[in-house]
Write an enzyme that holds these catalytic residues in place. Sequence first.
Site: not given
Ligand code: HMG
Length: 390
Positions: A79, A111, A152, A201, A233, A242, A275, A308
């Site tokens: 992609e 992906c 990521t 996502s 993935h 999760k 990733n 996605s």
């Molecule tokens: P965010 O919103 O900054 O993070 O970004 P958050 O606030 O959700 O925190 C992440 C986790 O860290 C949480 O855990 C927090 O509690 C924890 P959860 O509640 O989710 O279990 N946390 C801590 N843990 C321990 N000690 C601490 C602490 N502070 C916080 N001190 C997000 C996270 C993944 C949303 C962001 O990185 C993002 O947007 N990433 C890109 C999108 C993505 O990867 N999505 C995944 C599903 S989609 C997919 O897989 C397709 C993809 O690969 C693309 C494709 O298909 O081409 C992305």
Amino acid sequence: MKIGIDKIGFYAPHLYVDMNKLAAARNVEPEKFTIGIGQEKMAVAPITQDPVTLAANAALIILDEEDRAKIDFVIFGTESGIDNSKSGAVYVHRLLGLNPNARSVEVKQACYGATAGIQMAKGHIALNPDSRVLVLASDIARYGLNTAGEATQGAGAVAMVISADPKILALEDQSAYLTADIMDFWRPIYSDFAFVDGKFSNEQYVLFFKTVWEQYKTKTNLGLNDFEAICFHLPYTKIGLKALRTILEEASEESQERLLANYQSSTLYNRNVGNIYTGSLYLSLVSLLEQSEQFKSGSRIGLFSYGSGAVGEFFTGILQPNYQEYLYSEKHAELFASRTEVSIEEYEKMFQQTVPVDGSTAVFGSTNDPAPIQLKGIKDNMRQYENKTN
Ligand code: HMG
């Protein structure tokens, strides 16, 4: 006839960022990245590595002369491809000196692309049992500096030979798949960076997993106890866990322990690369096979692919006798051991260095990239590649 993965190898660029240092630079607690997201190191691509070179370098690890002669189909899942018209597969085909009597195409659905490639390869081998298909999954994940997605990111590629009588994993025929038009993550033609609704996502990823898992069970009458391990993935390593936890109670206590332990082995490589989009699921499979004790021949491995936008699929494979003899564990260990850390400043500088888009000439001669296949520059809007092993 058994059809499946005969060989599997991966390549990641030689540079990485330590996630603890990225956390410090972004003013967040390191545990958010290392535990909350579940990432230790993030591979960074120098200007001399693009999705074509990453894929070619991954394939170089696994191909021999017989493969070069027998491969008559190259499928390039990506992609972050480098051309809106010409496929990355054609470049890789030339760089690796493959048999000219071959089909070469690029497949795109976020992906999920390489999984589509594997299913196409399976059909091709069913019709042409003596041929082999090279399936490539190669990407550089870019969300931008100081964005929520930054932690990521990653870069790398997986290369697989799909054939009859595979030495590693025979793919089973039943699988479950799902398409829904959603905007959780996308990258318009004009943008270098992905747009993403992070929380949405994550929710959709888990929902897709649960939906295809239910569908798979209905189709096959199999259950969680029938699996040695499930690979996911992995945009980051926490998310597969999760998803797995949502169905874990369906398994016996013994199976739960096994699935959780194997989940850890299946995330080690991803934890240290980041990733790699199309390749992430298959990097997880390599990690599982190379970082676990040998599983019994006949063990069933589940694979959850998610791209996605969105398409998801749950499919399975059966491990073949002595599969461990056919892995490239040592080469992969050398690759990890020879990587170099870059500072956050160096990473940010590299992140902003991009190839010219105005037709000007560029020469990338003086980098320390040890990769055998590199992008050496751009001339007349054409990427100039070099395979140093030729
Ligand atoms: P965010 O919103 O900054 O993070 O970004 P958050 O606030 O959700 O925190 C992440 C986790 O860290 C949480 O855990 C927090 O509690 C924890 P959860 O509640 O989710 O279990 N946390 C801590 N843990 C321990 N000690 C601490 C602490 N502070 C916080 N001190 C997000 C996270 C993944 C949303 C962001 O990185 C993002 O947007 N990433 C890109 C999108 C993505 O990867 N999505 C995944 C599903 S989609 C997919 O897989 C397709 C993809 O690969 C693309 C494709 O298909 O081409 C992305």
